[in-house]
Design an enzyme around this catalytic site. Sequence first.
Site, short mmCIF file in Angstrom:
data_model
loop_
_atom_site.label_atom_id
_atom_site.label_comp_id
_atom_site.label_asym_id
_atom_site.label_seq_id
_atom_site.Cartn_x
_atom_site.Cartn_y
_atom_site.Cartn_z
N CYS A 2 -149.92 58.76 37.01
CA CYS A 2 -150.22 60.16 36.70
C CYS A 2 -151.08 60.66 37.85
O CYS A 2 -151.43 59.89 38.74
CB CYS A 2 -151.05 60.28 35.42
SG CYS A 2 -150.26 59.58 33.97
N TRP A 75 -147.43 61.21 33.75
CA TRP A 75 -146.20 60.40 33.71
C TRP A 75 -146.37 59.52 32.48
O TRP A 75 -147.16 58.58 32.50
CB TRP A 75 -146.09 59.57 34.98
CG TRP A 75 -144.92 58.64 34.98
CD1 TRP A 75 -144.94 57.31 34.70
CD2 TRP A 75 -143.57 58.95 35.30
NE1 TRP A 75 -143.68 56.78 34.81
CE2 TRP A 75 -142.82 57.77 35.18
CE3 TRP A 75 -142.92 60.12 35.67
CZ2 TRP A 75 -141.45 57.73 35.42
CZ3 TRP A 75 -141.55 60.07 35.91
CH2 TRP A 75 -140.85 58.88 35.79
N ASN A 99 -155.53 58.13 34.82
CA ASN A 99 -154.30 57.63 35.46
C ASN A 99 -154.35 56.12 35.38
O ASN A 99 -155.30 55.51 35.88
CB ASN A 99 -154.26 58.09 36.92
CG ASN A 99 -153.27 57.30 37.75
OD1 ASN A 99 -152.23 56.91 37.26
ND2 ASN A 99 -153.61 57.08 39.00
N GLY A 100 -153.34 55.51 34.75
CA GLY A 100 -153.33 54.04 34.64
C GLY A 100 -152.92 53.63 33.25
O GLY A 100 -152.40 54.44 32.47
N LYS A 483 -127.89 48.96 49.15
CA LYS A 483 -129.00 49.69 49.77
C LYS A 483 -128.66 50.07 51.20
O LYS A 483 -128.87 51.18 51.64
CB LYS A 483 -130.25 48.79 49.73
CG LYS A 483 -131.54 49.47 49.58
CD LYS A 483 -131.93 49.78 48.15
CE LYS A 483 -130.91 50.56 47.37
NZ LYS A 483 -131.16 50.71 45.98
N GLU A 486 -125.73 52.80 51.38
CA GLU A 486 -126.00 54.14 50.89
C GLU A 486 -126.92 54.94 51.81
O GLU A 486 -126.81 56.16 51.87
CB GLU A 486 -126.53 54.15 49.45
CG GLU A 486 -127.95 53.67 49.26
CD GLU A 486 -128.46 53.87 47.83
OE1 GLU A 486 -129.12 52.98 47.31
OE2 GLU A 486 -128.19 54.94 47.24
N HIS A 502 -111.36 32.44 50.70
CA HIS A 502 -110.15 32.80 49.94
C HIS A 502 -109.60 34.15 50.38
O HIS A 502 -108.87 34.78 49.62
CB HIS A 502 -110.44 32.74 48.44
CG HIS A 502 -110.86 31.38 48.00
ND1 HIS A 502 -109.98 30.32 47.92
CD2 HIS A 502 -112.08 30.88 47.70
CE1 HIS A 502 -110.64 29.23 47.56
NE2 HIS A 502 -111.92 29.55 47.42
N LYS A 601 -130.17 61.90 42.79
CA LYS A 601 -131.07 60.92 42.16
C LYS A 601 -130.66 60.63 40.72
O LYS A 601 -130.76 59.51 40.25
CB LYS A 601 -132.50 61.43 42.23
CG LYS A 601 -133.55 60.44 41.77
CD LYS A 601 -133.65 59.23 42.70
CE LYS A 601 -134.56 58.15 42.18
NZ LYS A 601 -134.27 56.85 42.83
C1 F6R Z 1 -128.98 53.29 44.32
C2 F6R Z 1 -129.28 53.95 43.07
C3 F6R Z 1 -128.17 54.16 42.11
C4 F6R Z 1 -128.70 54.16 40.66
C5 F6R Z 1 -127.58 54.56 39.69
C6 F6R Z 1 -128.03 54.51 38.26
O1 F6R Z 1 -130.10 53.13 45.12
O2 F6R Z 1 -130.39 54.36 42.84
O3 F6R Z 1 -127.17 53.20 42.25
O4 F6R Z 1 -129.18 52.90 40.35
O5 F6R Z 1 -127.12 55.85 39.99
O6 F6R Z 1 -129.08 55.39 38.04
P1 F6R Z 1 -130.05 55.21 36.82
O7 F6R Z 1 -130.81 53.94 37.04
O8 F6R Z 1 -130.93 56.41 36.84
O9 F6R Z 1 -129.20 55.12 35.58
#
Ligand code: F6R
Length: 606
Positions: A2, A75, A99-100, A483, A486, A502, A601
Amino acid sequence: MCGIVGYVGKKDSVEILLNSLAKLEYRGYDSAGIAVFDEGKIVVEKTKGRLADLGEKLEKTYRPKGTCGIGHTRWATHGEPSDINSHPHGNEKITVVHNGIIENYNKIKTFLVEKGYVFESETDTETVAKLLDYYYNGNPFETIVKVLKEIEGSYGLGIMFADFPEKIFAVRKDSPLIVGVGEGENFIASDVPAILKYTRNYYLIEQNEIVTLSKDEVVIQDIHGDIIKKELKVADWDEESAEKGGFEHFMLKEIHEQPTALKTTIMPRVLNGMPFLEECGITTDMLKLYNKIFIVACGTAMHAGMVGKYLIERIARVDVTVDIASEFRYRNPIISSKDLVILISQSGETADTKAVLRLAKEHRATTLSIVNVKGSSIARESDFVIYTHAGPEISVASTKAYTVQLSIMYLLTFQLAYARGKITEEECREYTRKLVELPDIITDVLEIKDKCQYAASKLVNADSLLYIGRGLDYALSMEGSLKLKEISYIHSESYAAGELKHGTISLVTEHMPVIAVATQDDLFEKTISNVKEVKARGAYVLMICKENADYDNDAVDFVIKIPAADNIFMPIITAVPLQFIAYYTSVLKGCDVDKPRNLAKSVTVE
Ligand code: F6R
C-alpha cells in the site's frame, strides 16, 4: 503493498496528501483515505475505489481543513476493498495508516476482544490502532514502543494522536518509509515520488526507527529513545523514474521486489513452523478428500501450475492435470464433485480462466483460486482463495507474480502431503523452513544480474533459440522462454531435453543458441548429455546450474551458477536469472520492455 503519506506544515494538507498519494497509486488503488487535524480534532474521510473517488467524495461531503494529516492508498490484503476496510483506522484519539501485513493480528485481536474492544473492519491494521489505544499512557513514543514489541510482520505506519495536534509519528519494519524535509514543512511517505513535488531532501528510515514530525523538526529515535543522526539524501530522479524506484523499467524494479513479495506472501501462511492455510479456509481434513487435482491458468500463471504439478505429484502423490484455460474449457473435461480445481491468475480477471472456474462449479468440483488482485472476479467467485501478496505488477511481463504463485504451490504441496500422510510432521517442518529461507537466497541471486547482462549480449542477435531442461527444469524453462519471446521478440521454444532428438534437434545450428536449465541433481547427467548433443551441432550453449555442479567445461560456452538449494526449490531461484536474461535482451534490442507490442496486462477477452 500500500502507500502511506503524511504532511505537517503551513499549507492545505488535503491537497498535498492527495497529490502525494497520486504518486503512490502504483502501490495499490483499492481504496483511499485521509485523516486531518481539523480545528484540533482528527477528521477521517475514506472510500472504496481510487483516489479520484476520494477526491469526489471530499467535494460532495466535507473537505477537512488543516495543515497536518496522513493518507493511504490501499492494496487490499486482509479484508475486501470496502469503505469500512479502507485506512485510516482508529478512533477520535488515535488514527493509523499502514503499509504491510501484521502476521499475528489474529492473536492480538483475540486479546483485545477479551479486553472489550469491538472491531469494525476485517483488516489487520485495526488491531494496531486498537493496541495503540490499549497501551496509550499520554506518551506517544512509549506507546509505540510497547506496540512494536507485540506486533509481528511488516509495517510502515503513520500515526496521529489527538492529544498531539500538528504532529505525526511514524515507524517501519520490512516496509519502506522515508521522511521528506522541507522549509517549514515535513513529510512521510512510502516512496520518494510522493514528496518530489515539494522537496528533494529526505531521510531513509531504517528498521524500527521511530519518527516524530512537526513542521519545523524531524526527530528520529531508536526504541530506547536515543536520537539517531542521519545523512540527508537528495533525490536526483525525475518524477517518472522515481516511480520506478530509480530503476530503468518497472520490470527491473519488480524483479528486485521479489524477496519482499515472497516474504509477505509466505510468512502469514506459516504458523509454528508449519504451513497454515486455514486463514484461507483450507483445512487439513478437506485436503484429504480430493480424487484428482486440476490446475488451470493461462501463460505465466499456467507455468506456475506446471511447477505445481511436479511438486504435488512428487511430494503429495496426488494425480494432477495442468492445462491452459482456453483449451481446458472446450475439451469437455472429466471433472467430478470429488475433484479440486485450482485456478491461478495474477489479475483475477482473465476471461478463459474465469470461464473454467464457472465450468468447474457446474461440475460441483471444489474451486480454489490463487490470485494477486484482491476482490477480483475469480477471487470472488471461487470457493476458496489464497491471495498472493506481490503488490501491483505494472510491467506486462510477469515476474514477481510468478514467483509468489510458486511459493503458494510449495505451501499447498506441503500441507497436502502432510494431510495425506505422505510426509511426516518433521519433514513438513523442514520443507517449510527451507521455503522461509528462500527470500534471502533470492536477495543474493539478484547480484548475478551482470552475468545475465553478458549472457543477453550473446543472444541478442539470434533469430530463434531453445530452452531445454528436464523435470522441474523443463517446467521452469517454459517460463524462461515465454519471458524472452514476449519482451525481446526473439522466437524461442522450451523443450524437454530428452525429447530434442525426436525431431527438434534438426533445427540446431551455430545460429540457434541453447539455454540449458540444469539444476536438478538427479537429472543433471542426463541433461548434460543433451547439452553435448546440441554443442556438437554448433549451438552456443548457455547453462544455468547449481554452484557446486560438476561438468565438462567443453560442453558449454557460458555458465551462470546459482546457490545450491534443495532440488524442489530450484525453480523459484532459477526464475531470477531467466527473468534478467529476458530483460537485458529486450533492453539491448531497444524494445519497449514494460509494454511489449500486442499485449495487455489483463486479458479479459477470449
Ligand atoms: C506473461 C504474462 C501472461 C499472464 C497471462 C495470465 O508475462 O504475464 O502470460 O500470465 O495473461 O494472466 P493472469 O495471471 O492475470 O490470469
